[in-house]
Scaffold this motif. Sequence first.
Motif, short mmCIF file in Angstrom:
data_model
loop_
_atom_site.label_atom_id
_atom_site.label_comp_id
_atom_site.label_asym_id
_atom_site.label_seq_id
_atom_site.Cartn_x
_atom_site.Cartn_y
_atom_site.Cartn_z
N MET A 116 31.07 36.56 41.78
CA MET A 116 30.16 36.81 40.65
C MET A 116 30.73 36.19 39.38
O MET A 116 31.88 36.44 39.01
N ASN A 117 29.93 35.37 38.73
CA ASN A 117 30.36 34.77 37.47
C ASN A 117 30.07 35.71 36.31
O ASN A 117 28.99 36.30 36.22
N ILE A 118 31.02 35.86 35.42
CA ILE A 118 30.83 36.66 34.21
C ILE A 118 30.75 35.71 33.03
O ILE A 118 31.75 35.03 32.69
N ASN A 119 29.60 35.64 32.40
CA ASN A 119 29.39 34.75 31.26
C ASN A 119 29.37 35.55 29.96
O ASN A 119 29.37 36.77 29.95
N VAL A 120 29.33 34.83 28.83
CA VAL A 120 29.30 35.50 27.53
C VAL A 120 28.02 36.32 27.39
O VAL A 120 26.99 35.98 27.99
N PRO A 121 28.04 37.40 26.63
CA PRO A 121 26.81 38.18 26.40
C PRO A 121 25.74 37.33 25.71
O PRO A 121 26.06 36.40 24.96
N ARG A 122 24.50 37.66 25.98
CA ARG A 122 23.38 36.94 25.37
C ARG A 122 23.49 37.01 23.85
O ARG A 122 23.77 38.07 23.28
N GLY A 123 23.27 35.88 23.23
CA GLY A 123 23.32 35.85 21.76
C GLY A 123 24.70 35.59 21.21
O GLY A 123 24.91 35.64 19.99
N THR A 124 25.67 35.29 22.09
CA THR A 124 27.01 34.92 21.65
C THR A 124 27.37 33.59 22.28
O THR A 124 26.68 33.11 23.19
N GLU A 125 28.44 32.97 21.82
CA GLU A 125 28.83 31.69 22.38
C GLU A 125 30.33 31.50 22.27
O GLU A 125 30.99 32.11 21.42
N ASP A 126 30.86 30.69 23.17
CA ASP A 126 32.26 30.27 23.09
C ASP A 126 32.35 29.02 22.21
O ASP A 126 31.52 28.12 22.32
N LEU A 127 33.35 28.98 21.37
CA LEU A 127 33.63 27.79 20.58
C LEU A 127 34.85 27.11 21.18
O LEU A 127 35.97 27.61 21.09
N LEU A 128 34.63 25.97 21.82
CA LEU A 128 35.70 25.24 22.48
C LEU A 128 36.44 24.36 21.46
O LEU A 128 35.96 24.18 20.33
N PRO A 129 37.61 23.83 21.83
CA PRO A 129 38.38 23.02 20.87
C PRO A 129 37.58 21.91 20.19
O PRO A 129 37.78 21.63 19.00
N LYS A 130 36.64 21.28 20.93
CA LYS A 130 35.83 20.23 20.31
C LYS A 130 34.92 20.79 19.21
O LYS A 130 34.47 20.05 18.32
N ASP A 131 34.63 22.11 19.27
CA ASP A 131 33.81 22.77 18.26
C ASP A 131 34.67 23.34 17.12
O ASP A 131 34.31 23.22 15.95
N THR A 132 35.80 23.95 17.48
CA THR A 132 36.59 24.66 16.47
C THR A 132 37.19 23.71 15.44
O THR A 132 37.45 24.13 14.32
N VAL A 133 37.38 22.46 15.81
CA VAL A 133 37.91 21.52 14.83
C VAL A 133 36.93 21.35 13.66
O VAL A 133 37.34 21.21 12.50
N LYS A 134 35.63 21.43 13.95
CA LYS A 134 34.62 21.37 12.88
C LYS A 134 34.63 22.66 12.06
O LYS A 134 34.51 22.63 10.83
N TRP A 135 34.77 23.79 12.75
CA TRP A 135 34.84 25.07 12.05
C TRP A 135 36.04 25.11 11.11
O TRP A 135 35.95 25.60 9.98
N GLN A 136 37.17 24.61 11.58
CA GLN A 136 38.36 24.60 10.74
C GLN A 136 38.16 23.74 9.50
O GLN A 136 38.59 24.11 8.41
N ALA A 137 37.47 22.62 9.67
CA ALA A 137 37.20 21.75 8.52
C ALA A 137 36.34 22.48 7.49
O ALA A 137 36.59 22.39 6.28
N ILE A 138 35.33 23.20 7.97
CA ILE A 138 34.46 23.95 7.06
C ILE A 138 35.23 25.09 6.40
O ILE A 138 35.16 25.29 5.18
N GLU A 139 35.96 25.86 7.20
CA GLU A 139 36.70 26.98 6.64
C GLU A 139 37.72 26.52 5.61
O GLU A 139 37.88 27.13 4.54
N ASN A 140 38.42 25.42 5.90
CA ASN A 140 39.38 24.89 4.94
C ASN A 140 38.71 24.45 3.65
O ASN A 140 39.24 24.66 2.55
N ALA A 141 37.52 23.86 3.78
CA ALA A 141 36.77 23.44 2.59
C ALA A 141 36.40 24.64 1.73
O ALA A 141 36.48 24.59 0.49
N TYR A 142 36.02 25.75 2.37
CA TYR A 142 35.64 26.94 1.62
C TYR A 142 36.84 27.63 1.00
O TYR A 142 36.75 28.18 -0.11
N HIS A 143 37.97 27.62 1.68
CA HIS A 143 39.19 28.17 1.07
C HIS A 143 39.55 27.37 -0.20
O HIS A 143 39.91 27.96 -1.23
N ARG A 144 39.44 26.05 -0.12
CA ARG A 144 39.75 25.21 -1.29
C ARG A 144 38.77 25.46 -2.43
O ARG A 144 39.16 25.58 -3.60
N LEU A 145 37.48 25.56 -2.09
CA LEU A 145 36.46 25.77 -3.13
C LEU A 145 36.63 27.13 -3.79
O LEU A 145 36.47 27.27 -5.01
#
Length: 422
Positions: A1-30
């Motif tokens: 049986m496969n257990i997936n993320v709950p509906r309405g949530t998502e995993d952020l993989l390394p290819k995604d988190t690099v964008k999130w880090q760029a945004i978060e860093n921009a907001y910390h600076r601002l």
Amino acid sequence: MNINVPRGTEDLLPKDTVKWQAIENAYHRLAKIYNYKEIRTPIFERTELFQRGVGDTTDIVQKEMYTFTDRGDRSLTLRPEGTASVARAFVQHKMHGLPEQPTKLYYIGPMFRYERPQQGRTRQFTQFGIEAIGSADPAVDAEVISFAMESYQTLGLKSLKLVLNSLGDHESREAHRQALVDHFKPVESELCGDCQQRLEKNPLRLLDCKVDKDHPAMQNAPSILDYLNEYSANYFEQVKKHLDHMGIDFVVDETLVRGLDYYTHTAFEIMSEAEGFGSITTLSGGGRYDGLIQDLGGPEITGIGFALSIERLLMALEAEKVDLEEDETIDCYVITMGEEAKYAGSKIVDQLRKTGISTDQDYLDKKMKAQFKAADRNKARLALIIGENELNEGIANLKNLETGDQKSISLEEIVEKVKAEL
């Protein structure tokens, strides 16, 4: 049986988190540029906080909160928004007593609402928000709006629309409230069940209804701007004048009410006008809240803030084809051949990392050619090659993977030479 993320949530993989880090860093600076300090509040709070702070008549409280009873029989709720928690912390820690006022705070963190998942709307989402508490100066309203607009423009968005309205003070709202009741009462039976309940409890919420938005009574509903008293009207004019002086374009929308009960005076939303963004165009919103701090047991002072969804920001960036600058490179990749060389390589990797040089190595006993391919996939700038012969001679080969230049260096000089090459 496969257990997936709950509906309405998502995993952020390394290819995604690099964008999130760029945004978060921009907001910390601002935030630093605007002199806002970070605050971190619990992910769950007492349910009463959101009932009192957000409002019993809102969809959030009535339909969307994740509420549970803990083992001590206490009702707790995963936070659906950030302002109530920040206001609670402001009151609890008596931040109004700090010498520097207003108290200017910002936060980044997950929020939770039980909504129907769709593009740009998930059950766990991440908000960035700011709150300026302790000043009733219209210039602070303009500052918060400026921060919100700048936060998007800094990241490269251009297709933006700022929509502004005033909800007035308590006196103005009461006058408008009665006008709304008188207006909608004759057609009450034609409205949806939620609006029929709102008509008595909080008629302003009718203007935010998605079900009855096309009802004829909505089109000619009384405007709050016609019921602003002198103080509220003057306050709104000052906010607009500040924005004019700052060169921030806006349009006034007298139907804008926002979705939370604590708003007074200035309310605003920022929308994306990018082609292909989607049907839900709102990127962020905010406004002033007189009375919220007092309702939570604090002094009679006011605040203003805004919040945005990082998920929706990413959608807007994609719609406008804005590529974030993502640094996925590493400084050095250590390539070894032979057992003793591998031991030496682990030592060198550790030395380089401790001096702040991002470094990695092979852990799968790959051949040299495959290790070079791994260095390339990791976008390494340098490769440090050590075999048994090099180890016996006390040297390593340092190759610049951008230029192809290679030279021999002493093992004792590795850190110094690698730093010089970067």
